[in-house]
Design a protein around this motif. Structure first.
Motif, PDB file in Angstrom:
ATOM      1  N   GLU A   1       0.535  -1.479   0.097  1.00 37.25           N
ATOM      2  CA  GLU A   1      -0.313  -0.256   0.180  1.00 37.25           C
ATOM      3  C   GLU A   1       0.394   1.440  -0.382  1.00 37.25           C
ATOM      4  O   GLU A   1       0.180   2.613  -0.597  1.00 37.25           O
TER       5      GLU A   1
ATOM      6  N   LYS B   1       2.112   1.718  -3.526  1.00 36.95           N
ATOM      7  CA  LYS B   1       0.985   2.252  -3.960  1.00 36.95           C
ATOM      8  C   LYS B   1       1.202   3.654  -3.853  1.00 36.95           C
ATOM      9  O   LYS B   1       0.980   4.239  -4.798  1.00 36.95           O
ATOM     10  N   GLU B   2       0.797   4.024  -2.718  1.00 33.29           N
ATOM     11  CA  GLU B   2       0.942   5.609  -2.726  1.00 33.29           C
ATOM     12  C   GLU B   2       1.483   6.657  -3.041  1.00 33.29           C
ATOM     13  O   GLU B   2       1.507   7.057  -4.188  1.00 33.29           O
ATOM     14  N   SER B   3       2.634   5.594  -3.187  1.00 35.32           N
ATOM     15  CA  SER B   3       4.043   6.177  -4.011  1.00 35.32           C
ATOM     16  C   SER B   3       4.490   6.363  -5.080  1.00 35.32           C
ATOM     17  O   SER B   3       4.223   7.488  -5.985  1.00 35.32           O
ATOM     18  N   VAL B   4       3.985   4.926  -5.482  1.00 37.21           N
ATOM     19  CA  VAL B   4       3.102   4.721  -7.227  1.00 37.21           C
ATOM     20  C   VAL B   4       2.114   5.897  -7.359  1.00 37.21           C
ATOM     21  O   VAL B   4       2.165   6.370  -8.938  1.00 37.21           O
ATOM     22  N   ASN B   5       1.530   5.967  -6.958  1.00 44.01           N
ATOM     23  CA  ASN B   5       0.337   6.401  -7.471  1.00 44.01           C
ATOM     24  C   ASN B   5       0.626   8.207  -7.455  1.00 44.01           C
ATOM     25  O   ASN B   5      -0.015   8.799  -8.683  1.00 44.01           O
ATOM     26  N   ALA B   6       1.914   8.298  -6.701  1.00 38.89           N
ATOM     27  CA  ALA B   6       2.080  10.246  -6.670  1.00 38.89           C
ATOM     28  C   ALA B   6       2.609  10.054  -7.806  1.00 38.89           C
ATOM     29  O   ALA B   6       2.186  10.738  -7.865  1.00 38.89           O
ATOM     30  N   GLU B   7       3.641   9.025  -7.745  1.00 40.30           N
ATOM     31  CA  GLU B   7       4.540   9.928  -9.006  1.00 40.30           C
ATOM     32  C   GLU B   7       3.402   9.591 -10.602  1.00 40.30           C
ATOM     33  O   GLU B   7       3.308   9.954 -11.924  1.00 40.30           O
ATOM     34  N   LEU B   8       2.086   8.865 -10.566  1.00 43.72           N
ATOM     35  CA  LEU B   8       1.418   8.723 -11.551  1.00 43.72           C
ATOM     36  C   LEU B   8       0.868  10.117 -11.689  1.00 43.72           C
ATOM     37  O   LEU B   8       0.018  10.405 -12.822  1.00 43.72           O
ATOM     38  N   ARG B   9       0.595  10.439 -10.373  1.00 41.81           N
ATOM     39  CA  ARG B   9      -0.629  12.115 -10.989  1.00 41.81           C
ATOM     40  C   ARG B   9       0.832  12.787 -11.301  1.00 41.81           C
ATOM     41  O   ARG B   9       0.109  13.814 -11.721  1.00 41.81           O
TER      42      ARG B   9
ATOM     43  N   GLU C   1       0.640  12.178 -14.677  1.00 44.10           N
ATOM     44  CA  GLU C   1      -0.889  12.871 -15.000  1.00 44.10           C
ATOM     45  C   GLU C   1      -0.570  14.496 -15.328  1.00 44.10           C
ATOM     46  O   GLU C   1      -1.087  14.458 -16.327  1.00 44.10           O
TER      47      GLU C   1
END
Length: 383
Positions: A319, A322-330, A333
């Protein structure tokens, strides 16, 4: 095979239904006991009422016949002679014996016992009634001097006390001295005439008393008829009571038959219940086995829980990743959005440039067309 299976099948009766049947049997038994006790109480009440009616009827009959008994008693007492005609004495003696027999038969018929206190007997206020007191030094105080009227008891119960004269314990009264005279011949003739007249008078009195006795006998017959009518009424009540008793007994028999049926059903239910208990024992054995298996499963569950904790820790790490990956994805984006905006701007510039180029091309084409036309015209002119 199907028959054996059906024979081996067990009819399972719910415990609630068994309890309801047992309660129904208990209620029916209690109802039967209550009906028996009510019937016995009703029987006792009927017997008590019949006894009261019988006693009342005999008491009323005895009270009505007491006047007849008193008349017979007075008739016997009045037929005493002081000597005289021998024939008259024999007739009076026969009449007295007949009256005494009738008197005794009457008392025996109605079950009455006379109360005849003797002179000198102690006065009993429960059985005697003092109507007069007389001084008498030879007798103790409150002793019976003479009997005025007899008393009577019916089946041990007092219906009329004896009326007596009692002593007061004073000086005795003067005794009358009877003088005897020696009769002579004329006097004896006169006495015989007087005795014959007395005989006729007493014979007439006897006839009158005989008529009175016949009237009393008629009254006795009427009383006996009334008693018979009451006995018939009692018999009718007894028949009604017997019919009711038979109805109650038939009802009790029906209840007993129903009790037997319910008892048989209860026995069958008990048998089925015993079979159910055996099955329950087998189920208890299975339950013990399942408990052992559940203990093993608990241990396995503990191991699974430990592995689950490890997996949860790994999931938490994932998790966080995932949060770090989500930050990178943001961020990507956002970059993509900026790139798209820049691309839109470049496309707009390209469109503008394309339009300019198209305009220039159209101008060039117009120029070339003009050149071609001018060239053609020149060629035509040259030709």
């Amino acid at each position: 095979m199907d028959g054996e299976r059906e024979a081996d099948e067990i009819v399972v009766v719910p415990k609630k239904e068994l309890e309801e049947k047992e309660e129904l049997i208990k209620s029916l038994e209690a109802k039967a006991r209550k009906m028996k006790s009510d019937f016995s109480r009703y029987k006792e009440q009927i017997e008590d009422k019949e006894e009261v009616i019988r006693r009342k009827a005999y008491s009323e009959l005895a009270n009505r016949l007491l006047s007849v008994a008193d008349t017979l008693d007075r008739a016997m007492d009045s037929q005493e002679t002081d000597g005289g005609c021998e024939v008259v004495e024999k007739m009076l003696e026969g009449t007295r014996s007949n009256l005494g027999m009738t008197y005794n038969q009457l008392l025996n018929a109605i079950g009455v016992t006379p109360i005849v206190p003797l002179p000198g007997e102690r006065f009993d206020d429960e059985l005697h009634t003092a109507i007069e007191t007389t001084p008498n030094s030879f007798l103790p105080d409150k002793a019976v001097v003479s009997l005025v009227r007899k008393g009577y008891m019916l089946n041990g119960e007092l219906i009329r006390p004896a009326e007596v004269v009692i002593s007061k314990g004073g000086e005795p009264g003067e005794e009358e001295i009877k003088t005897e005279t020696t009769p002579d011949t004329i006097l004896s003739k006169f006495i015989r005439r007087v005795e014959s007249r007395l005989f006729k008078r007493k014979f007439k009195e006897l006839k009158e008393r005989e008529q009175e006795l016949s009237k009393n006998e008629e009254m006795l017959r009427n009383s006996v008829k009334e008693l018979d009518a009451r006995e018939e009424e009692i018999k009718k009540r007894m028949e009604e009571w017997t019919a009711r008793k038979e109805a109650e007994e038939s009802r009790i028999r029906e209840l007993e038959q129903r009790k037997e049926v319910l008892t048989a059903e209860l026995e069958e239910s008990k048998r089925q219940l015993s079979i159910i208990h055996e099955h329950l024992k087998a189920l208890d054995a299975k339950k013990d086995k399942m408990i052992i298996e559940s203990i093993a499963l608990n241990r396995y569950n503990k191991e699974l829980l430990a592995e689950k904790e490890k997996l949860l820790n790994a999931i938490e790490e994932m998790e966080r990743t995932k949060e770090s990956v989500n930050a990178e994805l943001r961020e990507l984006e956002e970059r993509k959005a900026r790139s798209i905006e820049e691309l839109f701007k470049v496309e707009e510039e390209l469109e503008k440039t394309k339009e300019l180029l198209n305009a220039e091309l159209r101008k060039k084409e117009g120029r070339e067309e003009k050149r071609k036309e001018s060239s053609l015209m020149e060629l035509e002119m040259l030709c």
